[in-house]
Each structure stands twice: as C-alpha cells, then as structure tokens.
Design a protein around this motif. Structure first.
Motif, PDB file in Angstrom:
ATOM      1  N   GLU A   1     -37.768 -66.731  77.004  1.00 31.79           N
ATOM      2  CA  GLU A   1     -37.006 -66.523  78.239  1.00 31.79           C
ATOM      3  C   GLU A   1     -36.870 -65.040  78.569  1.00 31.79           C
ATOM      4  OE1 GLU A   1     -33.301 -68.533  77.578  1.00 31.79           O
ATOM      5  OE2 GLU A   1     -34.297 -70.442  77.241  1.00 31.79           O
ATOM      6  N   ASP A   2     -36.957 -64.199  77.546  1.00 37.78           N
ATOM      7  CA  ASP A   2     -36.877 -62.750  77.759  1.00 37.78           C
ATOM      8  C   ASP A   2     -38.247 -62.097  77.755  1.00 37.78           C
ATOM      9  OD1 ASP A   2     -34.111 -62.805  77.952  1.00 37.78           O
ATOM     10  OD2 ASP A   2     -33.843 -62.556  75.793  1.00 37.78           O
ATOM     11  N   GLY A   3     -39.303 -62.899  77.807  1.00 36.28           N
ATOM     12  CA  GLY A   3     -40.655 -62.374  77.894  1.00 36.28           C
ATOM     13  C   GLY A   3     -41.282 -61.963  76.580  1.00 36.28           C
ATOM     14  N   ALA A   4     -40.787 -62.483  75.458  1.00 35.20           N
ATOM     15  CA  ALA A   4     -41.353 -62.122  74.155  1.00 35.20           C
ATOM     16  C   ALA A   4     -42.814 -62.561  74.065  1.00 35.20           C
ATOM     17  CB  ALA A   4     -40.547 -62.755  73.028  1.00 35.20           C
ATOM     18  N   ALA A   5     -43.641 -61.698  73.494  1.00 39.93           N
ATOM     19  CA  ALA A   5     -45.065 -62.004  73.347  1.00 39.93           C
ATOM     20  C   ALA A   5     -45.287 -63.102  72.299  1.00 39.93           C
ATOM     21  CB  ALA A   5     -45.835 -60.745  72.956  1.00 39.93           C
ATOM     22  N   ASN A   6     -44.489 -63.077  71.241  1.00 41.31           N
ATOM     23  CA  ASN A   6     -44.574 -64.086  70.177  1.00 41.31           C
ATOM     24  C   ASN A   6     -43.206 -64.767  70.101  1.00 41.31           C
ATOM     25  OD1 ASN A   6     -45.317 -65.613  67.976  1.00 41.31           O
ATOM     26  ND2 ASN A   6     -45.058 -63.952  66.507  1.00 41.31           N
ATOM     27  N   PRO A   7     -42.940 -65.722  71.002  1.00 39.63           N
ATOM     28  CA  PRO A   7     -41.591 -66.276  71.108  1.00 39.63           C
ATOM     29  C   PRO A   7     -41.137 -67.035  69.857  1.00 39.63           C
ATOM     30  CG  PRO A   7     -43.099 -67.476  72.533  1.00 39.63           C
ATOM     31  CD  PRO A   7     -43.867 -66.343  71.937  1.00 39.63           C
TER      32      PRO A   7
END
Length: 145
Positions: free
Chosen positions: A101-107
């Motif tokens: 949801e915060d745009g993490a590359a590796n969620p």
C-alpha cells in the motif's frame, strides 16, 4: 557418531527456525493473562460488527514480515491463534497492514491481532484481575504537564 551429527544438525536447524519465528512477533500486553486453552477454541473476527459479546483486550500481537501469499498468511493466523490461546483469550480480532500500500518493491504483510477476553463469563477474581491491570497500566503512564 554419524547419527549424533545428524541429530545435532537437525536440532540446530530447528533452533534457528524457532528464533526466526519469535523474532518477527511482538506482544503488547493490555490486560492480564489467563489459563491457556486449546487454539481451536479461539474465535476469529475480521470486523468489529461480528463481535456480539462484551469483551476486554488482553493485548496486541503483531506478526511482521510475512510474505503476502495465502499459505504464509494462513500460517501467521494459526500462529496468532495459538498465541492468543496461550494467553487465555477467547477470541481474536484480526487485521493486517500490507507494505504494498505504501509502494514497497518487495511487499510484506504485518498481521495485527487483538487478543480478546469475553466479559460475560468472567469470575469475580478474573474481573478483579482485569480491573487491577487497567489501574496499574494507568499508573505507569507518563503525563506531561
């Protein structure tokens, strides 16, 4: 000797797994602990409207850094259920935070679990323990003047 080495390797691997499992969990107590019960007795709620009985919070459990796939999340919920049972809870209110949801590359996912204790089946001694914990928690809070 070979069996001993295999056994020691297996024990070391299991110990490493146990350490990893505990490292991504944290518990914030909000109420007292009660006698443990079977995890199968723990009800799971995902919306507050599902909770129809009066309750108090025993604590907040966070299980962090889970892969966002079904199997990982299911294992996390099972771990949470066992943990809530170990604290004597009756139910758990389940939520999650997904770093995607915060745009993490590796969620990764953090499960957020409130351990609940029903108030309508407490003994007088249990009710007093809940009240005492609440008072002690209030006294330990710092106040800025």
């Amino acid at each position: 000797m070979k069996k001993l080495m295999i056994c020691m390797s297996l024990c070391a691997a299991l110990a490493a797994c146990a350490g990893i499992n505990q490292a991504n969990m944290d518990w914030i107590p909000i109420g007292p602990e009660f006698p443990a019960k079977a995890s199968s007795e723990i009800e799971i709620f995902t919306d507050r409207s599902q909770i129809t009985r009066p309750y108090g919070n025993l604590g907040l459990l966070r299980i962090k850094n889970l892969d966002p796939d079904r199997d990982s999340l299911k294992r996390g919920v099972q771990r949470g259920r066992r943990f809530v049972a170990s604290k004597g809870g009756d139910a758990m209110f389940l939520g999650q935070y997904n770093s995607a949801e915060d745009g993490a590359a590796n969620p990764k996912v953090t499960l957020i679990i409130y351990a609940l204790k029903y108030g309508d089946n407490l003994t007088e001694e249990d009710r007093k323990a809940m009240d005492n914990f609440e008072v002690e928690a209030a006294l330990n809070q710092t106040v800025d003047f």
